[in-house]
Scaffold this active site. Structure first.
Site, PDB file in Angstrom:
ATOM      1  N   GLN A 103      17.885  -4.462   2.412  1.00 16.39           N
ATOM      2  CA  GLN A 103      17.959  -4.130   3.840  1.00 16.39           C
ATOM      3  C   GLN A 103      17.038  -5.041   4.646  1.00 16.39           C
ATOM      4  OE1 GLN A 103      17.568  -2.062   1.329  1.00 16.39           O
ATOM      5  NE2 GLN A 103      18.908  -0.290   1.537  1.00 16.39           N
TER       6      GLN A 103
ATOM      7  N   GLU B  58       9.619  -8.356  -3.196  1.00 15.21           N
ATOM      8  CA  GLU B  58       9.684  -9.496  -2.271  1.00 15.21           C
ATOM      9  C   GLU B  58      10.721  -9.304  -1.167  1.00 15.21           C
ATOM     10  OE1 GLU B  58       8.728 -13.123  -3.756  1.00 15.21           O
ATOM     11  OE2 GLU B  58       7.760 -12.289  -5.519  1.00 15.21           O
ATOM     12  N   GLY B  59      10.849  -8.066  -0.727  1.00 15.90           N
ATOM     13  CA  GLY B  59      11.765  -7.779   0.388  1.00 15.90           C
ATOM     14  C   GLY B  59      13.070  -7.206  -0.117  1.00 15.90           C
TER      15      GLY B  59
ATOM     16  N   GLY C  43      31.937  -1.400 -23.116  1.00 13.38           N
ATOM     17  CA  GLY C  43      32.360  -0.004 -23.235  1.00 13.38           C
ATOM     18  C   GLY C  43      31.203   0.849 -23.728  1.00 13.38           C
TER      19      GLY C  43
ATOM     20  N   THR D  87      13.130 -19.994   5.936  1.00 12.36           N
ATOM     21  CA  THR D  87      13.144 -18.518   5.982  1.00 12.36           C
ATOM     22  C   THR D  87      14.562 -17.985   5.798  1.00 12.36           C
ATOM     23  OG1 THR D  87      11.281 -18.601   7.487  1.00 12.36           O
ATOM     24  CG2 THR D  87      12.479 -16.516   7.373  1.00 12.36           C
TER      25      THR D  87
ATOM     26  N   GLU E 100       0.865  -1.195   0.000  1.00 18.14           N
ATOM     27  CA  GLU E 100       0.000   0.000   0.000  1.00 18.14           C
ATOM     28  C   GLU E 100       0.895   1.237   0.000  1.00 18.14           C
ATOM     29  OE1 GLU E 100      -2.542  -0.188   3.416  1.00 18.14           O
ATOM     30  OE2 GLU E 100      -3.407  -2.114   2.790  1.00 18.14           O
ATOM     31  N   PRO E 101       0.315   2.408  -0.267  1.00 16.61           N
ATOM     32  CA  PRO E 101       1.132   3.620  -0.262  1.00 16.61           C
ATOM     33  C   PRO E 101       1.936   3.778   1.042  1.00 16.61           C
ATOM     34  CG  PRO E 101      -1.014   4.089  -1.197  1.00 16.61           C
ATOM     35  CD  PRO E 101      -1.058   2.663  -0.736  1.00 16.61           C
ATOM     36  N   GLY E 102       1.394   3.345   2.178  1.00 21.30           N
ATOM     37  CA  GLY E 102       2.120   3.508   3.445  1.00 21.30           C
ATOM     38  C   GLY E 102       2.674   2.217   3.998  1.00 21.30           C
ATOM     39  N   ALA E 103       2.622   1.131   3.254  1.00 25.27           N
ATOM     40  CA  ALA E 103       3.076  -0.163   3.781  1.00 25.27           C
ATOM     41  C   ALA E 103       3.704  -0.980   2.666  1.00 25.27           C
ATOM     42  CB  ALA E 103       1.905  -0.931   4.393  1.00 25.27           C
TER      43      ALA E 103
HETATM   44  C1  FAD Z   1       7.726  -3.780 -10.261  1.00 23.14           C
HETATM   45  C2  FAD Z   1       7.161  -4.079  -8.900  1.00 23.14           C
HETATM   46  C3  FAD Z   1       6.253  -5.110  -8.747  1.00 23.14           C
HETATM   47  C4  FAD Z   1       5.670  -5.363  -7.510  1.00 23.14           C
HETATM   48  N1  FAD Z   1       4.705  -6.335  -7.377  1.00 23.14           N
HETATM   49  C5  FAD Z   1       4.035  -6.477  -6.197  1.00 23.14           C
HETATM   50  C6  FAD Z   1       2.910  -7.364  -6.093  1.00 23.14           C
HETATM   51  O1  FAD Z   1       2.541  -8.055  -7.036  1.00 23.14           O
HETATM   52  N2  FAD Z   1       2.243  -7.396  -4.913  1.00 23.14           N
HETATM   53  C7  FAD Z   1       2.607  -6.637  -3.841  1.00 23.14           C
HETATM   54  O2  FAD Z   1       1.949  -6.706  -2.791  1.00 23.14           O
HETATM   55  N3  FAD Z   1       3.681  -5.792  -3.900  1.00 23.14           N
HETATM   56  C8  FAD Z   1       4.397  -5.687  -5.057  1.00 23.14           C
HETATM   57  N4  FAD Z   1       5.460  -4.811  -5.148  1.00 23.14           N
HETATM   58  C9  FAD Z   1       5.803  -3.990  -4.004  1.00 23.14           C
HETATM   59  C10 FAD Z   1       7.116  -4.362  -3.348  1.00 23.14           C
HETATM   60  O3  FAD Z   1       6.973  -5.565  -2.637  1.00 23.14           O
HETATM   61  C11 FAD Z   1       7.517  -3.180  -2.442  1.00 23.14           C
HETATM   62  O4  FAD Z   1       7.907  -2.126  -3.308  1.00 23.14           O
HETATM   63  C12 FAD Z   1       8.612  -3.541  -1.515  1.00 23.14           C
HETATM   64  O5  FAD Z   1       8.132  -4.371  -0.508  1.00 23.14           O
HETATM   65  C13 FAD Z   1       9.260  -2.302  -0.875  1.00 23.14           C
HETATM   66  O6  FAD Z   1       8.301  -1.465  -0.334  1.00 23.14           O
HETATM   67  P1  FAD Z   1       8.327   0.109  -0.607  1.00 23.14           P
HETATM   68  O7  FAD Z   1       8.512   0.292  -2.074  1.00 23.14           O
HETATM   69  O8  FAD Z   1       7.136   0.720   0.027  1.00 23.14           O
HETATM   70  O9  FAD Z   1       9.637   0.643   0.096  1.00 23.14           O
HETATM   71  P2  FAD Z   1       9.808   0.980   1.654  1.00 23.14           P
HETATM   72  O10 FAD Z   1       9.332  -0.133   2.497  1.00 23.14           O
HETATM   73  O11 FAD Z   1       9.235   2.328   1.904  1.00 23.14           O
HETATM   74  O12 FAD Z   1      11.385   1.037   1.755  1.00 23.14           O
HETATM   75  C14 FAD Z   1      12.142   2.175   1.350  1.00 23.14           C
HETATM   76  C15 FAD Z   1      13.592   1.936   1.762  1.00 23.14           C
HETATM   77  O13 FAD Z   1      13.697   1.751   3.192  1.00 23.14           O
HETATM   78  C16 FAD Z   1      14.346   0.525   3.485  1.00 23.14           C
HETATM   79  N5  FAD Z   1      13.765  -0.097   4.679  1.00 23.14           N
HETATM   80  C17 FAD Z   1      12.459  -0.307   4.919  1.00 23.14           C
HETATM   81  N6  FAD Z   1      12.305  -0.926   6.119  1.00 23.14           N
HETATM   82  C18 FAD Z   1      13.548  -1.108   6.626  1.00 23.14           C
HETATM   83  C19 FAD Z   1      14.058  -1.685   7.848  1.00 23.14           C
HETATM   84  N7  FAD Z   1      13.242  -2.222   8.778  1.00 23.14           N
HETATM   85  N8  FAD Z   1      15.397  -1.694   8.043  1.00 23.14           N
HETATM   86  C20 FAD Z   1      16.240  -1.153   7.104  1.00 23.14           C
HETATM   87  N9  FAD Z   1      15.813  -0.590   5.959  1.00 23.14           N
HETATM   88  C21 FAD Z   1      14.489  -0.564   5.710  1.00 23.14           C
HETATM   89  C22 FAD Z   1      14.104  -0.343   2.259  1.00 23.14           C
HETATM   90  O14 FAD Z   1      15.096  -1.329   2.140  1.00 23.14           O
HETATM   91  C23 FAD Z   1      14.161   0.659   1.129  1.00 23.14           C
HETATM   92  O15 FAD Z   1      15.505   0.878   0.773  1.00 23.14           O
HETATM   93  C24 FAD Z   1       6.054  -4.576  -6.373  1.00 23.14           C
HETATM   94  C25 FAD Z   1       7.012  -3.561  -6.538  1.00 23.14           C
HETATM   95  C26 FAD Z   1       7.541  -3.291  -7.771  1.00 23.14           C
HETATM   96  C27 FAD Z   1       8.540  -2.146  -7.884  1.00 23.14           C
END
Ligand code: FAD
Length: 394
Positions: A377, A373-374, A349, A323, A134-137
């Protein structure tokens, strides 16, 4: 000569190679140029629909000729080989996708049979998807805000989801929601939402820097009513935190696959660079020797990544905890793949950065491996928790 796979597995990989060369690489280049995924009625998707997958149903049905169950390994190797030709297109192939992994870890046998039955229609392609982010998760999935409330024998969902792979063309999407954000992980529930359910509205398809062969969609859920029997696993499943465990188990299955796709992309970059060395510096010399040494290092690292993926899948296929090993694979592979693509760019190059060369595209495609998928970090956090018992965030 000892072959690493059984005969049927080797044949399957060869079939994927043929389809990759004929369809997937050209489709990926086309999508990269237009920014759009291939149309849902593309001939390759129809081939997949007709034969029940990229290489047919036998992947899931028989055992190898050495008495070993090769199915999980076949799935991993198919993912690696198809990503070699184009990871974006590989992710766009029909099937339940991430939604299928969620069904495996959370749904009842009856639900699996009901929701997977759509894939027995061989006349046209069908997709499933999963919406957690989600936008915040994103990384911290425990923060999801999409709400589920029980009302008159139905569930009602409200919220928004983003980055849902294949979401816009999916027949159904597994949507994760919470009964109450204050309950944290205990409040999580997974629902199967069918396309065209009123209130389930596509907001947009993202324009991505790479991996453009598959679509990534954002949705709004506005009073979306879902039948009670679409709560995956039923209410009993969510007692004792099974819901959140289900979500995490989904990723333990899919992380090694995701990492194996990276191995395929890394191999592709390696092969482009090797071909360039052979054609552009055919005779011995310092430049050639240095390039071949770099490629030998890349090969070793990709092989290490592949073995990590196979180990994680082997554990999962025997019902053993994986895991740590799934995170090892996801942690190790993307940087190894990025190094492979970087080395290929160095070797090519200036030719490498021209956008008529695959390596430039691979450089953009590869970044998503780190995020999906994670992130890197997050994998470090998972590994530290597993190895040293680091506490969870409150
Ligand atoms: C092309 C694409 C396809 C996707 N497909 C799916 C899908 O099918 N279904 C779905 O549900 N999601 C999907 N995702 C979402 C994806 O799983 C998330 O983008 C991902 O989990 C990271 O979340 P975020 O982008 O909100 O980044 P954030 O969680 O906001 O992270 C931003 C930065 O903070 C770091 N960070 C966050 N938490 C910690 C911590 N505890 N310790 C240290 N560093 C941290 C992260 O490593 C990252 O560098 C997709 C994303 C993309 C780009």
């Amino acid at each position: 000569m000892v072959t690493p796979y059984d005969r049927r597995t080797a044949e399957i990989v060869e079939e994927v190679r043929h389809l990759g060369r004929t369809y997937m690489r050209p489709m990926g280049l086309e999508s990269d140029a237009t920014g759009l995924p291939p149309p849902a009625d593309h001939p390759l998707y129809l081939i997949c629909a007709r034969q029940g997958g990229l290489v047919g149903r036998e992947v899931g049905e028989d055992e190898g000729d050495e008495g070993l169950d090769w199915r999980p390994f076949r799935s991993l190797l198919i993912n690696e080989e198809s990503a070699y030709w184009d990871r974006g297109v590989a992710l766009s192939l029909p099937g339940p996708g991430l939604g299928g992994a969620a069904l495996r870890t959370t749904a009842t046998a009856e639900q699996r049979a009901r929701f997977l039955s759509v894939f027995t229609d061989h006349d046209r392609a069908h997709w499933g998807a999963m919406a957690m982010t989600e936008p915040g998760a994103g990384s911290d999935v425990a923060r999801i805000q999409t709400r589920a409330r029980h009302d008159g024998g139905e569930w009602v969902l409200n919220g928004s989801k983003m980055f849902c792979s294949n979401g816009a063309r999916a027949d159904w999407v597994v949507v994760w929601a919470t009964l109450d954000p204050a309950l944290g992980r205990d409040g999580h529930r997974a629902f199967l939402v069918e396309r065209d359910t009123p209130g389930f509205e596509l907001l947009r398809i993202e324009h991505k820097m790479g991996s453009r062969g598959y679509e990534t969609a954002s949705f709004a859920l506005d009073e979306v009513r879902v039948p009670e029997e679409n709560l995956l696993g039923g209410e009993a499943f969510y007692r004792s935190r099974e819901g959140f465990r289900g979500a995490m188990a989904t990723f333990n299955l899919t992380r090694p696959i995701h990492a194996a796709q990276g191995v395929g992309m890394g191999r592709a970059a390696h092969d482009f660079a090797l071909e360039f060395v052979h054609t552009d510096y055919p005779s011995e010399g310092r430049r050639r020797t240095r390039a071949l040494e770099q490629l030998a290092t890349i090969r070793r690292q990709l092989q290490t990544a592949r073995l990590m993926c196979l180990h994680a899948v082997w554990l999962a296929s025997r019902g053993l905890p994986n895991t740590l090993e799934a995170s090892y694979a996801k942690l190790y592979a993307p940087p190894a793949v990025l190094r492979s693509v970087s080395v290929a760019l160095d070797i090519l190059g200036e030719a490498g950065v021209r956008n008529d060369k695959m390596v430039e595209k691979l450089f953009r495609d590869v970044k998503i491996l780190d995020i999906g998928e994670g992130t890197q970090q997050v994998q470090r956090v998972v590994v530290a928790r597993q190895l040293f018992g680091f506490p969870r965030d409150p």
